[in-house]
Structures are given as C-alpha cells and as structure tokens.
Design a protein around this motif. Structure first.
Motif, PDB file in Angstrom:
ATOM      1  N   GLN A 241      53.522  16.313  54.951  1.00  0.00           N
ATOM      2  CA  GLN A 241      53.715  17.270  55.586  1.00  0.00           C
ATOM      3  C   GLN A 241      52.589  17.371  56.731  1.00  0.00           C
ATOM      4  N   GLY A 242      52.755  15.959  57.426  1.00  0.00           N
ATOM      5  CA  GLY A 242      52.166  15.921  59.350  1.00  0.00           C
ATOM      6  C   GLY A 242      50.273  15.471  59.191  1.00  0.00           C
ATOM      7  N   GLU A 243      50.313  15.413  58.001  1.00  0.00           N
ATOM      8  CA  GLU A 243      48.353  15.282  57.279  1.00  0.00           C
ATOM      9  C   GLU A 243      48.367  14.412  56.873  1.00  0.00           C
ATOM     10  N   LEU A 244      47.490  13.643  57.548  1.00  0.00           N
ATOM     11  CA  LEU A 244      46.771  12.080  56.552  1.00  0.00           C
ATOM     12  C   LEU A 244      46.227  12.154  54.934  1.00  0.00           C
ATOM     13  N   SER A 245      46.673  12.348  54.127  1.00  0.00           N
ATOM     14  CA  SER A 245      46.186  12.730  52.569  1.00  0.00           C
ATOM     15  C   SER A 245      45.285  11.361  52.597  1.00  0.00           C
ATOM     16  N   GLN A 246      45.726  10.560  52.609  1.00  0.00           N
ATOM     17  CA  GLN A 246      44.705   9.988  51.829  1.00  0.00           C
ATOM     18  C   GLN A 246      44.739   7.771  52.741  1.00  0.00           C
ATOM     19  N   GLN A 247      43.764   7.158  52.991  1.00  0.00           N
ATOM     20  CA  GLN A 247      44.179   5.801  53.373  1.00  0.00           C
ATOM     21  C   GLN A 247      43.046   5.042  52.418  1.00  0.00           C
ATOM     22  N   GLY A 248      43.569   3.870  52.718  1.00  0.00           N
ATOM     23  CA  GLY A 248      43.180   2.715  51.570  1.00  0.00           C
ATOM     24  C   GLY A 248      43.589   1.812  51.325  1.00  0.00           C
ATOM     25  N   SER A 249      43.512   0.394  50.838  1.00  0.00           N
ATOM     26  CA  SER A 249      44.256  -0.932  50.041  1.00  0.00           C
ATOM     27  C   SER A 249      45.088  -0.254  49.279  1.00  0.00           C
ATOM     28  N   PRO A 250      45.898  -0.566  49.169  1.00  0.00           N
ATOM     29  CA  PRO A 250      46.967  -0.112  47.869  1.00  0.00           C
ATOM     30  C   PRO A 250      46.231  -0.027  45.929  1.00  0.00           C
ATOM     31  N   LEU A 251      45.484  -1.041  45.720  1.00  0.00           N
ATOM     32  CA  LEU A 251      44.663  -0.547  44.555  1.00  0.00           C
ATOM     33  C   LEU A 251      43.693   0.626  44.552  1.00  0.00           C
ATOM     34  N   GLU A 252      43.246   0.812  46.181  1.00  0.00           N
ATOM     35  CA  GLU A 252      42.971   1.782  45.975  1.00  0.00           C
ATOM     36  C   GLU A 252      43.464   3.379  45.972  1.00  0.00           C
ATOM     37  N   ILE A 253      44.771   3.187  46.773  1.00  0.00           N
ATOM     38  CA  ILE A 253      45.495   4.935  46.346  1.00  0.00           C
ATOM     39  C   ILE A 253      45.921   4.637  45.411  1.00  0.00           C
ATOM     40  N   TYR A 254      46.118   3.698  44.524  1.00  0.00           N
ATOM     41  CA  TYR A 254      47.282   4.210  43.126  1.00  0.00           C
ATOM     42  C   TYR A 254      45.995   4.203  42.109  1.00  0.00           C
ATOM     43  N   GLU A 255      44.684   3.417  42.049  1.00  0.00           N
ATOM     44  CA  GLU A 255      43.907   3.417  40.627  1.00  0.00           C
ATOM     45  C   GLU A 255      42.463   4.730  41.558  1.00  0.00           C
ATOM     46  N   ASN A 256      42.854   5.385  42.515  1.00  0.00           N
ATOM     47  CA  ASN A 256      42.130   6.135  42.842  1.00  0.00           C
ATOM     48  C   ASN A 256      42.711   7.611  44.122  1.00  0.00           C
ATOM     49  N   PRO A 257      43.105   8.571  43.583  1.00  0.00           N
ATOM     50  CA  PRO A 257      43.966   9.145  44.054  1.00  0.00           C
ATOM     51  C   PRO A 257      42.683  10.268  44.868  1.00  0.00           C
ATOM     52  N   GLN A 258      42.931  10.388  45.806  1.00  0.00           N
ATOM     53  CA  GLN A 258      41.842  11.056  46.020  1.00  0.00           C
ATOM     54  C   GLN A 258      42.666  13.175  46.470  1.00  0.00           C
ATOM     55  N   SER A 259      44.145  13.206  46.096  1.00  0.00           N
ATOM     56  CA  SER A 259      44.278  14.687  46.248  1.00  0.00           C
ATOM     57  C   SER A 259      45.649  15.123  45.003  1.00  0.00           C
ATOM     58  N   GLU A 260      45.757  16.295  45.339  1.00  0.00           N
ATOM     59  CA  GLU A 260      46.916  16.006  44.300  1.00  0.00           C
ATOM     60  C   GLU A 260      48.279  15.630  44.320  1.00  0.00           C
ATOM     61  N   PHE A 261      48.542  15.410  46.562  1.00  0.00           N
ATOM     62  CA  PHE A 261      49.293  15.115  46.746  1.00  0.00           C
ATOM     63  C   PHE A 261      49.796  13.492  46.311  1.00  0.00           C
ATOM     64  N   VAL A 262      48.305  12.824  46.727  1.00  0.00           N
ATOM     65  CA  VAL A 262      48.782  11.519  46.043  1.00  0.00           C
ATOM     66  C   VAL A 262      48.702  10.815  44.672  1.00  0.00           C
ATOM     67  N   GLY A 263      48.190  12.309  44.198  1.00  0.00           N
ATOM     68  CA  GLY A 263      47.973  11.677  42.522  1.00  0.00           C
ATOM     69  C   GLY A 263      50.019  11.788  42.015  1.00  0.00           C
ATOM     70  N   GLU A 264      50.782  12.625  42.674  1.00  0.00           N
ATOM     71  CA  GLU A 264      51.721  12.496  42.443  1.00  0.00           C
ATOM     72  C   GLU A 264      52.661  11.623  42.884  1.00  0.00           C
ATOM     73  N   PHE A 265      52.221  11.820  43.926  1.00  0.00           N
ATOM     74  CA  PHE A 265      53.647  11.216  45.275  1.00  0.00           C
ATOM     75  C   PHE A 265      53.579   8.876  44.762  1.00  0.00           C
ATOM     76  N   ILE A 266      52.126   8.843  44.224  1.00  0.00           N
ATOM     77  CA  ILE A 266      52.214   7.453  44.142  1.00  0.00           C
ATOM     78  C   ILE A 266      52.490   7.247  42.146  1.00  0.00           C
ATOM     79  N   GLY A 267      53.426   6.393  41.333  1.00  0.00           N
ATOM     80  CA  GLY A 267      53.396   5.844  40.449  1.00  0.00           C
ATOM     81  C   GLY A 267      53.765   6.937  39.843  1.00  0.00           C
ATOM     82  N   GLN A 268      54.290   7.067  38.704  1.00  0.00           N
ATOM     83  CA  GLN A 268      54.954   8.437  37.321  1.00  0.00           C
ATOM     84  C   GLN A 268      53.898   8.606  36.966  1.00  0.00           C
ATOM     85  N   SER A 269      53.441   9.765  36.906  1.00  0.00           N
ATOM     86  CA  SER A 269      51.939  10.472  36.260  1.00  0.00           C
ATOM     87  C   SER A 269      52.812  11.677  35.220  1.00  0.00           C
ATOM     88  N   THR A 270      51.846  12.445  34.559  1.00  0.00           N
ATOM     89  CA  THR A 270      51.804  13.763  34.355  1.00  0.00           C
ATOM     90  C   THR A 270      50.966  14.388  34.458  1.00  0.00           C
TER      91      THR A 270
END
Lengths: 362, 340, 268
Positions: A209-238
């Motif tokens: 929504q126009g804001e930077l949510s998280q930045q990092g290497s693909p590994l960091e983003i995937y393994e260590n999401p730092q916001s609800e949005f990133v957690g939900e948007f990246i990968g398939q999770s419950t």
C-alpha cells in the motif's frame, strides 16, 4: 555511497497517496526487485526513477547526482515496459538504434552496436524485420536490447515477463539473469511474482500500500518476515494469532484458540501479541503421532496432488484451517478427506511476527 | 511522412546519398529541438499540466473563438442596429429587426404565419421533419443489411454509402436537376415507355427528396454502427426461445439500434433545417427555407442587420433543439461515436 | 434458416438495392450523360463524345476556378490538420475542466448552417477591415473542416499506447522528438484520413463560400452554381464528372495504392 538512492519519496495523485515516504538504495551492479501486489506503488516508484513521474516529495539520486527534477530523456536510463512498447512503425533495427540516434551516434557505429545488442539477446539477423512479426518473447528481447544498447547507467524493468506464457517466462528469466550478470548493470525490477523476484535479485524490497514493508535478501525475506503483510504475501502459510510467553525453557506462542506452539529463537518479549506463520512446506503430515514437540491433530478436508508436491488442506482440532505441502510424496492414496492426521511444526521453523494490530482479544 | 528508414536497419546503398541528406536534416532538426530556446520552454512548463492543456486545446478553441464565436457575437450586436441607405449599417440600438421578424400574429386556425420569416422558419422545420422521416424510412433497412450481411463485398457496399458524401453538394443537387428537370432523364425515360410527363423540379417533393438523398449517409452510418455492435448470438438466442424473425427484430434488434437511430435522427434533422442549396436549386420560391432567406436578405437586400437578426433567431432555435436532444443523447456521442 | 427468414432477408436485400439506386443513380446519370453529344439527356443514351470535356478544357474560367478550389482545399486541409491534431492531443492527453462542453464547441461548424457561418464571418471581417482573399477563404474553410480532423485524430489517439511515447522518452527523445519520431507516425493514418476528408469537403463547399469569394478567387462549386442558375449547359456534366473524379476517385486510388485502407478504417 550507493549508486541509486531513493530518499523519502512520496507520490500523490489527487487525493490518493500511491507511494508513501519510500527510501531505499541500490549499489552499483546490484539487482534489486520491488515486489508487491498490484496497487502497492511499485510501478509508480519505478516510473519516478525513470523520470516519467515527478515525486511529490523526496529525492532521487543516481550516481551521486540529484535527478528528481530531471526529465526522463536526460537520465540515461534503460527501461523495459510490461507490454514491450516497441515502435510498431520502425524495424527491429530502428527500434534498437533509436536511443543511439537520439544520442547522435553515426550510422555505421549505430549499425554495429545494434547488431551486437541483438546478438546479446540472441536475436541476430532480425534487424530488418518489423517488431509486429515477432513473438511476444522475441519482442521482449528486442525491448531489452533497445534498453541496453546505449549502455545506460541503470536498467529499469516493469513486470517485463508478465505478458509471456509460463514456459517462455522461465526461459526469459534465465536469459535475464545471464545478461545482467554479463554486463553487470544496476537493475531495478518490478514484479508481483515472488519466484521472479527471488530468483533474479540480490535484494528484494516488499511494498505494501505504497509503503516499504521490508527489504533484504530473498533468504531474509522468506525466512524472517518482519511484518504480517510480508508473512502472508510471501510463500504459502497458515496464520495463527496469539500471545508470546517467554521463560527459561524458551519462547512459546499461546494461540487464541488455545494451542501452545514452541518456538526456537525469537526476540519477542513476554506477553507480546504475535502471529505465527506456518509455512506449508515446513510442516509434515503423518497418520500416526510422532511425539514431536509441536504436534497438532487435524482432520483432512481435501488432498490435492500436484505432481512435484501434494497439498493437504486440513482443519485443526481447534478449528483453524491449515495447509501442508509435502514434496515428492507418493503415498497420496493413503490419505482421504475425513482422515485423522498429525501435523508437526519443527520448532526452529516457527516464524513469529509481532502482531501490529496489538492483539485485541479474539 | 518520411520515416528514417535509412537508420540502422536496412542496407539501402542505392539511396545512400538521400540517406546522408536525411541524416543531415535529422541532425539539424535535433539541433533545433535540443536548442536552449526550445528546451528552455519545456523546462519552464514541465509538470504544469494545465498550461500544456490550455496551449494544446487552446489551438482549436482559439481558432473557433476568432473565426466562429467572435463573428457570431458580432452578428448579435449587428442585429440590434439598422440598415441605412445603400446598405450602410447605422449603429443605433433598435429592436426593429426583431420586431419585424417576430411580432406578426399567428393564425392558429390554419397554423399559418402572417410573417414571412416565421412562415419560412416553420416551413424549414416541417421540411426537416419530412427529410428525417424519409431518411429513417429509407436508411434503416440498408443499415440493417450492412450490419448483418456477411458478404465479402461489405466494405465496398459501405464505401458506396460514404462516397456520395464526398461528392460536392452542388453536384449532387445538380444531378437531381438533370434527372427531374423538364427535359430531364426521368421525363425522357417515361416518354420511352409511353408516358407523357413534364418535369418534377421546383416542387416540395424535389427539395425533400434531394435533401433526403444528400443526408441519407448520416442516417445509415450511425444505425449501421449500432447494428454492427449487436452480438448476433443475442438474436439467435431470441429465436431459439421461440421468437419469430419479426418478433426477435422487434424485441432485440430494434431496441439495441435506438442509439444509432437517435444519433441519425438528430444529425439529419439539424442539418436539413439549415439547408440552403436544396431549396435554392430544386425548389420554387415558395419552397424557400431559413438559410435562403438569410442569404437573400444579406446578399441581395444588403440588409445586414436584419439578416443578422434572422441568423440569431435561427441559432436560438438550433441551440434550443440541441439542448432538448442533449437530454437524450450527448452531442459528442453523435459526432464522436461514428468514428471510433 | 426457415423459409420465412429467407423471405425476410430477400426483402431486406431488395430494399437495400433500391435505396442504393436512389443514392447513386443521379450521380451515375451525370457521368453517363457527360459523354453524350446531345444538349439534353435522352433515354436510351445516344452516341458517345468528348465534346463537353473539350469545351470544359477550353474554358479558362472553369480551369481557374478548379485551380482556386485546389489551392483553398489544400490550404484548409493542411491548416486544419495542424490545428486539429494539436487540439485533439490536448483533449485526449490532458485533463482540464469543462472538457466535454468544450469538445462540443469544436463540432459546431458541422451543425450550424453554413449560411450563418458565412454571413457572420463576412460581416465580422468586413468590420475588422479585412478584404476578401484566399486567406479569408482558407481561414473560413479551415473552420468548417476542423471538426472532421478533430474527430479522426481523436479516435486514433484513443487507441494509442502511451507506453510507446514513454519508451521514447526514456531512450533519450525529448517531448518534440518523441512527437515527430513516434506520435506523429502513429497517428498518421487518422490524420491522413481526416485531411483527405477535409480536402474533399473544402473542395466542394458552396454555401458559405459564396459569401467569401471575389471574382479572382471564385471556386469550382461557385462557378457550377452560376452556370446552373443562368444557363444549363452540358459542360456542367463534364465539369461535375471531373470534380467527382477529384473528390472520389483520386482519394480512393490513393487509399488503395498506399494499401492502408485509411478511409475505410476511419469510419467516415
């Protein structure tokens, strides 16, 4: 000092704030992706870097020079558009030669460099053809050659593969990777496709929504999401929400539904409202209890066999829906809807994110 | 439009010289387009969308302001002045022109005006209705045919509807003189089959049919467009549901072509009311329309103020009609719709 | 297809044929009669001759009128082409208040009776102290044909992918270079069709023109009108046929030769 520097950039269209105070940078030669769903402001950000939009606030620097107010044609940037944007009235050669002509390169040299550029994108001998005769994949290669032929400082790509079919997309992705490595140009790539962003980028910037949510290497983003949005948007999770209890034994998430999940390391403090993202492929399923720490009993709703992986859609005893992905699973036949199963979450793989909504009681 | 084919693309050695010349011209053009004077202007107005818009749109609007609105406003003021001796305009305010045009009484019983201008204005509107009805009756079926036919001749047939539009009006009406005149083709043809007839020219019928023929493309094209847009499966499905051909036409096709019909009706009516040449060439003096009266008042009687007043009243009627039509169909749809 | 369907379709076809006859027969008659030697049209036609074409070619008045028409039509279509294209760009590309109302303004010359436009412009320019000249004719005709250019170019611009222009800008072309290198070539079909239409309309315009001409600038339609009103001579048939050739056959041939079918595609 980084090569491309975006500082506090905001873009407003009428009452709509498309981009809100976004800052990031790209090193020389780095491949950076802007990843996010449609409407997250990634394309607008890219267009501001290209000079096709002017930021409402903030500055854009390229190579140490403030280009915020510079028009596109003075920026020396190569851009590849989503639908190629080739000039239909010019030949392939004239298309690729266009930036050189604008820079006053003489005809002989132009011809040579165009041939080289077409060679690079593996389309030799197409110079005199009309771009409309080419396939989508070939057109995108021409567009890439055109964006690179004048050796720009920065390459921008706006969902360049989204108009191609799946097989072509994969081929082009590999091609892109090869070319970017070959010439080592600083690249900013916009996509909504996680696979593209992860496979190509050194660094991924997730926008929401126009804001930077998280930045990092693909590994960091995937393994260590730092916001609800990133957690939900990246990968398939419950997603499960609950509260953290931290004691000498470690960190535990008590979910609102009454489950207790042990987590390995976490920097969340006691009593923090938190969300757990259970990545489908990190879970395992079995018919018999394994005795592991985080074991949940569930009922299978649907089994969906996809070839390289199998998806199990289950319902936990506490009522939540959960998805499990097993790779190379062959005893699919043993599972059917209604079966009682046990799902295990390795504790070191439990992703906990602080719940920004501040955990109002469910 | 010479596109730079010489560039990096083709090997065209035969035109090497021409290519060089073009290259040089291009260089010169680049120099001009990149010059400080030019880019300076851009730098100053970059990001000022409104300025650009008013400059660009202002070209056409400015043109209309100078060559259409200013003249129209001028005749409004002219209409309040008076003709002096020898056609000289006397710049003294007067309502005499409008009084002359408008105040004569109307005989409601026979619906005739005792005033020339109003009689003729009424006649123009009457002819407009005749022509519009005629064009609709003649135009709907061909438009329907063109929209539904699958023949490879479709493009050519469409072109045949458009072609008369390119022929100068004067020739189209002259052709009618040739056909309908005393020694015309029709008389000659009838004589050949043994029917004695004198000409058909200089009648109301001649004026109306000439106008109908001239304006028919304006009726056929919009209706054709709306027929063409109808998904033929709609009609098929109406038929599968048991509708007879006539019924399915009435239930499906007709309602869907109404936008085209209304566009055509508005265009033909407005254009026919303002017609000058058809009554001038095909009609008797009694078939005169508003435009003819304005022309003769202006050109022959040299009474510019009176002609202006007549023009102003015509414009009032026209814009009145347009604003009524505008409630049903946007004008922009009428004019812009056909070409998209 | 049921027999009732077929019968209905046959009726539609037949009616269409009759309407085409009504639409085209008089014009065809002019062409055929122009090759007849007799003074009045006869049926069935008698003989074949080019007498009236010779008379037409011998007439300096006719030829100079034709030249005048050509100059005016060329001037007006070029002038309207430039003004109309820039205007259409402004209307399609930019947003500003009152756009819809203002675009209707550009259509007014199509609907206001040319007599009123002719009278008003004459009165106004006389007041401004301007003489009747080619310039007045071209300016007047430009006003009359501007809507046609506006419509065709605007239609072309609606279907235009702006990313192509943005691509040109990122590749180093400034606003004007982008216009000449990319925009103009791509809207050329619409512009050409519009200018052709403008040329044809200007070439045949009589009603408003009658107020704007002076003896030296008399155009072909004015000359024909004078002849029709005074003494109908079969030379008019020859001239009318030549005019039709110029306004119909030449544009069509160009269209086919260029292989673009601009006119057919443009919708008018």
């Amino acid at each position: 000092m980084s090569y491309v520097q975006i500082s506090g950039v905001t873009k407003t269209f009428g009452d709509v704030r498309a981009v809100k105070d976004v800052s990031f940078e790209a090193e020389r030669g780095e491949f950076v992706s802007l990843l996010g769903p449609s409407g997250c402001g990634k394309t607008t950000t890219l267009r501001m870097i290209a000079g096709l939009e002017t930021p409402t606030e903030g500055t854009i620097e390229i190579g140490g020079e403030d280009v915020t107010k510079q028009p596109a044609y003075e920026r020396d940037i190569g851009m590849v558009f989503q639908h190629y944007a080739l000039f239909p009235h010019k030949t392939v050669g004239e298309n690729v030669g266009f930036p050189l002509k604008m820079r006053g390169v003489d005809k002989a040299e132009r011809r040579e460099r165009v041939a080289d550029a077409l060679e690079m994108v593996r389309l030799p001998g197409t110079m005199d053809r009309s771009p409309t005769e080419l396939s989508g994949g070939q057109q995108q290669r021409v567009a890439l050659a055109r964006a690179l032929v004048f050796e720009p400082n920065v390459l921008l790509m706006d969902e360049p593969l989204s108009a191609l079919d799946r097989v072509l997309r994969q081929q082009m992705r590999i091609e892109l990777e090869r070319i970017q490595e070959e010439i080592g140009i600083t690249t900013i790539y916009v996509t909504h496709d996680q696979t593209e962003a992860f496979s190509l980028s050194d660094r991924v910037i997730v926008l929401d929504q126009g804001e930077l949510s998280q930045q990092g290497s693909p590994l960091e983003i995937y393994e260590n999401p730092q916001s609800e949005f990133v957690g939900e948007f990246i990968g398939q999770s419950t997603k499960l929400s609950g509260t953290v209890t931290a004691d000498d034994d470690g960190v535990t998430l008590r979910t609102d539904s009454g489950l207790s999940l042990e987590s390995g390391e976490s920097n969340l403090t006691h009593d923090t409202p938190a969300l757990a993202f259970l990545r489908a492929e990190k879970l395992s399923i079995s018919k018999t209890p394994t005795g592991a720490a985080n074991e949940l009993s569930a009922t299978v709703t649907t089994v969906s066999y996809l070839g390289e992986k199998t998806l199990f859609f289950c319902t936990l005893a506490t009522g939540e829906e959960i998805t499990v992905a097993e790779h190379g699973f062959t005893n699919v036949g043993e599972y059917g809807s209604g079966d009682e199963v046990f799902i295990t979450i390795p504790e070191e793989k439990l992703l906990l994110v602080e719940d920004a909504s501040n955990g109002e009681p469910a | 439009m010479s596109n730079e084919q010489e560039s990096t693309g083709g090997v065209r050695t035969s035109s090497a010289e021409g290519g060089e010349l073009r290259e040089r011209v291009f260089g010169l053009r680049t120099a001009v387009l990149r010059s400080d004077a030019v880019t300076g202007v851009f730098d100053r107005i970059t990001g000022r969308e409104r300025v650009f818009a008013s400059v660009q749109a202002g070209f056409g609007l400015g043109w209309m302001l100078v060559f259409l609105f200013a003249p129209l406003l001028y005749i409004v003021s002219l209409s309040f002045w008076q003709r002096g001796a020898g056609g000289v305009v006397v710049q003294e305010f007067t309502l005499a022109n409008y009084e002359y045009i408008l105040t004569e009484s109307v005989d409601l019983a026979s619906l005739t005006f005792k005033n020339l201008y109003l009689t003729i204005l009424f006649q123009s509107l009457k002819y407009g209705v005749f022509v519009t009805v005629g064009a609709l009756l003649l135009g709907y079926v061909p438009a329907y045919f063109l929209g539904r036919t699958v023949t490879k001749w479709k493009a050519a047939l469409l072109l045949l509807v458009v072609l008369p539009f390119w022929v100068p009006l004067i020739i189209r009406y002259y052709a009618w003189i040739l056909v309908l005149g005393n020694q015309g083709l029709l008389v000659s043809m009838l004589g050949w089959v043994g029917i004695e007839a004198s000409g058909f020219l200089y009648t109301e019928l001649a004026v109306v049919s000439g106008l109908t023929q001239a304006l028919l493309p304006f009726m056929i094209l919009p209706i054709y467009n709306s027929v063409n847009e109808i998904d033929s499966s709609l009609i098929e499905s109406a038929k599968t549901m048991g509708a007879t051909p006539l019924r399915s036409f009435y239930e499906v096709t007709l309602p869907l072509t109404l936008p085209g019909v209304s566009a055509g009706v508005i265009l033909v009516f407005i254009l026919s009311v303002g017609s000058y040449m058809a009554p001038a060439l095909l009609g008797a003096p009694s078939n005169t329309m508003v435009a003819n009266l304005i022309e003769s008042t202006f050109g022959q009687n040299l009474d510019w103020p009176l002609a202006s007043a007549m023009g102003v009243v015509y414009l009032f009627v026209l814009f009145g009609l347009i604003s009524v039509f505008n409630r049903f169909v946007g004008l922009d749809d009428v004019f812009g719709g056909g070409a998209e | 297809m049921s027999s009732r369907d077929e019968l209905g379709w046959a009726a539609v076809k037949g009616t269409t044929g009759l309407v085409y006859l009504f639409l085209l027969f008089p014009l065809l008659a002019v062409v055929i009669i122009s090759f007849q030697p007799s003074k009045y049209p006869t049926f069935p036609p008698e003989g074949l001759s080019l007498t009236w074409y010779e008379a037409f070619l011998d007439s300096d008045r006719m030829l100079s009128a034709l030249t005048n028409s050509f100059i005016v039509a060329l001037g007006a279509s070029v002038c309207a082409g430039v003004v109309g294209t820039i205007t259409a760009l402004g209307f399609v590309r930019r947003s500003f208040p009152g756009k819809n109302v203002l675009s209707s303004v550009l259509f007014l010359p199509m609907i206001i009776s040319p007599v009123v436009i002719g009278v008003a412009l004459t009165a106004f320019l006389t007041r401004m102290g301007m003489q009747k000249s080619y310039l007045l004719l071209i300016a007047g005709h430009t006003t009359l044909v501007l809507p046609y250019i506006f419509v065709t170019v605007r239609a072309q611009l609606y279907g235009f992918d702006r990313a192509v222009e943005e691509a040109a800008m990122t590749l180093g072309a400034n606003e004007l270079e982008t216009f000449f290198e990319v925009t103009l070539p791509l809207i050329a079909p619409g512009l050409a069709a519009g200018m052709l239409l403008a040329f044809v309309i200007s070439f045949g315009e009589f009603t408003a023109t009658q107020f704007w001409v002076q003896p030296a600038t008399t155009t072909a339609p004015i000359e024909i009108y004078t002849m029709v009103r005074t003494s109908i001579t079969p030379m008019i048939n020859a001239m009318a046929t030549v005019l039709m050739l110029i306004t119909v056959a030449v544009p069509l041939a160009l269209d086919v030769l260029l292989g673009k079918n601009l006119i057919l595609k443009s919708g008018l």
